[in-house]
Design a protein around this motif. Structure first.
Motif, short mmCIF file in Angstrom:
data_model
loop_
_atom_site.label_atom_id
_atom_site.label_comp_id
_atom_site.label_asym_id
_atom_site.label_seq_id
_atom_site.Cartn_x
_atom_site.Cartn_y
_atom_site.Cartn_z
N HIS A 75 -7.90 -1.57 1.14
CA HIS A 75 -9.36 -2.59 1.21
C HIS A 75 -9.44 -2.55 -0.12
CE1 HIS A 75 -10.20 -1.68 5.69
NE2 HIS A 75 -9.12 -0.74 4.84
N ALA A 76 -9.22 -1.68 -1.23
CA ALA A 76 -9.42 -1.69 -2.40
C ALA A 76 -9.42 -2.87 -3.57
CB ALA A 76 -9.58 -0.19 -2.95
N ILE A 77 -8.06 -3.36 -2.89
CA ILE A 77 -7.50 -4.37 -3.50
C ILE A 77 -7.33 -5.64 -2.95
CG2 ILE A 77 -5.82 -3.59 -4.52
CD1 ILE A 77 -3.30 -3.56 -3.20
N GLY A 78 -7.96 -6.40 -1.80
CA GLY A 78 -7.77 -7.02 -0.49
C GLY A 78 -6.39 -7.70 -0.17
N ALA B 221 -8.97 -0.16 -7.76
CA ALA B 221 -9.24 -1.96 -7.42
C ALA B 221 -8.53 -2.69 -8.28
CB ALA B 221 -11.12 -2.51 -7.27
N ASP B 222 -7.97 -2.51 -9.99
CA ASP B 222 -7.58 -3.08 -10.28
C ASP B 222 -6.22 -2.36 -10.23
OD1 ASP B 222 -7.48 -0.62 -11.65
OD2 ASP B 222 -7.49 -1.00 -13.42
N HIS C 158 -5.96 7.32 3.04
CA HIS C 158 -5.79 5.63 3.74
C HIS C 158 -5.83 5.51 4.75
CE1 HIS C 158 -3.68 2.76 1.62
NE2 HIS C 158 -3.26 2.10 2.83
N HIS C 159 -6.63 4.69 5.11
CA HIS C 159 -7.07 4.54 7.11
C HIS C 159 -6.83 2.83 7.55
CE1 HIS C 159 -9.29 7.78 4.82
NE2 HIS C 159 -8.88 8.34 6.23
N PRO C 160 -6.28 3.12 8.59
CA PRO C 160 -5.98 1.74 9.36
C PRO C 160 -6.80 1.33 9.93
CG PRO C 160 -5.23 3.66 9.81
CD PRO C 160 -5.37 3.85 9.28
N SER C 161 -6.86 -0.03 10.35
CA SER C 161 -7.48 0.02 11.43
C SER C 161 -6.56 -0.09 13.23
CB SER C 161 -7.62 -1.89 11.63
OG SER C 161 -8.40 -2.26 12.78
#
Length: 113
Positions: free
Chosen positions: A91-94, A14-15, A73-76
């Motif tokens: 997602h983890a880092i937006g 996340a960081d 690692h998953h896309p839309s």
């Protein structure tokens, strides 16, 4: 710099830093068919792949899904008649991480397989 599709994704926390504006300018040149999009304040990479019919789009979506599972690692994915829209972001880092550019390049590589 080696080709993105030959690089490996790294574990992302996340960081982890998002791709900077300067990095974006360099990396996007390696995946020219991808478009940076901002949705709900989140930078993402998107590409629409076009096919002759639903079955071909579906088959390609299965290849992308397997790649995502292999790399964790998953896309839309948006599957429609004759097209598949793929959207990568972390997602983890937006936002965008180098991993997203690697995965976009690997997704493009699936067209040849």
């Amino acid at each position: 710099m080696s080709e993105l599709k030959n690089q490996e994704c790294e574990a992302c926390q996340a960081d982890a830093p998002q791709v900077s504006g300067e990095e974006l300018k360099v990396l996007i040149k390696e995946i020219p068919d991808w478009v940076p999009e901002v949705r709900n304040g989140v930078m993402q990479l998107e590409r629409v792949y076009k096919f002759k019919n639903f079955k071909q789009a579906w088959a390609f979506s299965n290849k992308v899904a397997q790649l995502a599972e292999d790399e964790f690692h998953h896309p839309s994915l948006l599957l429609e008649w004759g097209k598949l829209t793929v959207t990568w972001w972390t997602h983890a880092i937006g936002g965008l991480h180098r991993n997203d550019f690697i995965m976009a390049a690997k997704t493009d590589g699936l067209l040849d397989s």
